[in-house]
Design a protein around this motif. Sequence first.
Motif, PDB file in Angstrom:
ATOM      1  N   CYS A 171       0.826  -1.212   0.000  1.00 38.66           N
ATOM      2  CA  CYS A 171       0.000   0.000   0.000  1.00 38.66           C
ATOM      3  C   CYS A 171       0.860   1.260   0.000  1.00 38.66           C
ATOM      4  N   THR A 172       1.979   1.237   0.716  1.00 38.59           N
ATOM      5  CA  THR A 172       2.874   2.399   0.717  1.00 38.59           C
ATOM      6  C   THR A 172       3.408   2.662  -0.682  1.00 38.59           C
TER       7      THR A 172
ATOM      8  N   GLY B 179       0.360   9.636  -5.356  1.00 40.09           N
ATOM      9  CA  GLY B 179       0.248  10.849  -4.559  1.00 40.09           C
ATOM     10  C   GLY B 179      -0.081  10.615  -3.105  1.00 40.09           C
ATOM     11  N   ARG B 180       0.085   9.360  -2.644  1.00 35.36           N
ATOM     12  CA  ARG B 180      -0.089   9.007  -1.226  1.00 35.36           C
ATOM     13  C   ARG B 180      -1.490   9.299  -0.700  1.00 35.36           C
ATOM     14  N   GLN B 181      -2.505   9.107  -1.514  1.00 32.22           N
ATOM     15  CA  GLN B 181      -3.864   9.331  -1.044  1.00 32.22           C
ATOM     16  C   GLN B 181      -4.831   8.486  -1.854  1.00 32.22           C
ATOM     17  N   CYS B 182      -5.707   7.774  -1.148  1.00 38.16           N
ATOM     18  CA  CYS B 182      -6.729   7.003  -1.847  1.00 38.16           C
ATOM     19  C   CYS B 182      -7.762   7.951  -2.451  1.00 38.16           C
ATOM     20  N   PRO B 183      -8.316   7.632  -3.605  1.00 40.67           N
ATOM     21  CA  PRO B 183      -9.380   8.468  -4.162  1.00 40.67           C
ATOM     22  C   PRO B 183     -10.590   8.471  -3.248  1.00 40.67           C
TER      23      PRO B 183
ATOM     24  N   GLY C 285      -7.117  -7.315   1.668  1.00 38.30           N
ATOM     25  CA  GLY C 285      -6.037  -7.317   0.687  1.00 38.30           C
ATOM     26  C   GLY C 285      -6.039  -6.130  -0.250  1.00 38.30           C
ATOM     27  N   HIS C 286      -6.952  -5.195  -0.062  1.00 39.24           N
ATOM     28  CA  HIS C 286      -7.046  -4.021  -0.936  1.00 39.24           C
ATOM     29  C   HIS C 286      -6.664  -2.787  -0.130  1.00 39.24           C
ATOM     30  N   CYS C 287      -5.964  -1.850  -0.764  1.00 40.88           N
ATOM     31  CA  CYS C 287      -5.433  -0.695  -0.035  1.00 40.88           C
ATOM     32  C   CYS C 287      -6.483   0.377   0.228  1.00 40.88           C
TER      33      CYS C 287
END
Length: 392
Positions: free
Chosen positions: A215-216, A223-227, A239-241
């Motif tokens: 995930c990192t 851009g270090r951010q989930c939508p 198992g999903h980030c």
Amino acid sequence: AAAVAVYKQWIPNTNFETASNWDKGRIPCASDVVHFEKDKVVSVFVRSPHVLTDMYLPLNGELVLASGAGFAAFDGSWDPGCNSGATLRFADAEHRAWFDPTLWQAVSPGGELLPGGRTFSVDEERVPCRYDDVIFQPETSFRVNVDSSRRVIHLRSISLMGQELSSPEAWAGYLRGPSAPLQFHGNGTLQVTGTGCPDKSGCACGNAPDGHRICTALLGASGRQCPAPACQSPLQPLGHCCRVCGATISLDFTPDFDLQKYRDRLVQAVLSQYAGVRMAISKVHKAQTFLGVIPRSSTPLIQIVLIDDEVGVQAGTAAEQMAADIMEDIARHGEALGISSGKMEVATGSSFSRQAGSHALSRITVGTVLGLLFVVLLIGGILFLHRKGKLR
């Protein structure tokens, strides 16, 4: 395939003729000076002959020359395509990590890219799993960081330089050669087993201990951010980030369950009816806790993740409809398919809560905890009164 090995190919390379491997974004030419960093370890494949003005080599590295490849000194004659006389530095490949999902792609056994389909993998399964076959493209060099939370990373086979290594003995022999330390670095050790998944109900990927690395790396690339999902209470698949809108189904199964056959059934009979829906299905291990707090063990289950391309208030609605169809099919044919039970959770753009069944389960859990606390307090009160002599 979902139940047998999957072929996953490493994307980047350290080839001399790859323009992106040079800081100027082009391949060195005759009047250029080539500079490899002194302390950077590299393995570089060279496909063709090159003429250069000067070349600084690293203290530890190798140049792997294809037939006819090599280097010669520039004789000073005019070259119309090369009059810059610049210094080109070879890019640093140290940061390319094994657990970066963006650096892998699913391919056929021959290395051809698979056509974009309606199925996908959760993020932990985009990186090679313990029963997968790994391919490094023929006639390419590479350097990959295998830092891991595990001491050993198991794989079914590894193919590199056009050679498939599918036994522990063959892989051990390669590790003793000169190239392996230049290609693989980090605290993890790759181990080839030569064995596939032995269970027809599927095998868990095994990358959960390195989920944080995956995930990192994935979020670092974006851009270090989930939508931000459109729904207020998105789902978090195992198992999903990132959280998603759509639906998840968790299946308990019997020894008769066949993951590959069931996956084919869903793709052909259900997924084909929903043009905008994508599906992931695999075996995962869900952590079990006592009273929702104390870790107890993990239990295997089949996870189905459904997402769609709807937007706004419609986000996840098509996936929800497909999940309902799957649950109806399970109610009718689950016993024959080897499915003992199923649980569905839904999060859509038009819904501010998950499926009612999940809320009912939460209320039951809270009620159970409160009931246990009341019983403990009651027993404690009785013992206290008994010790005081006020209760016989």
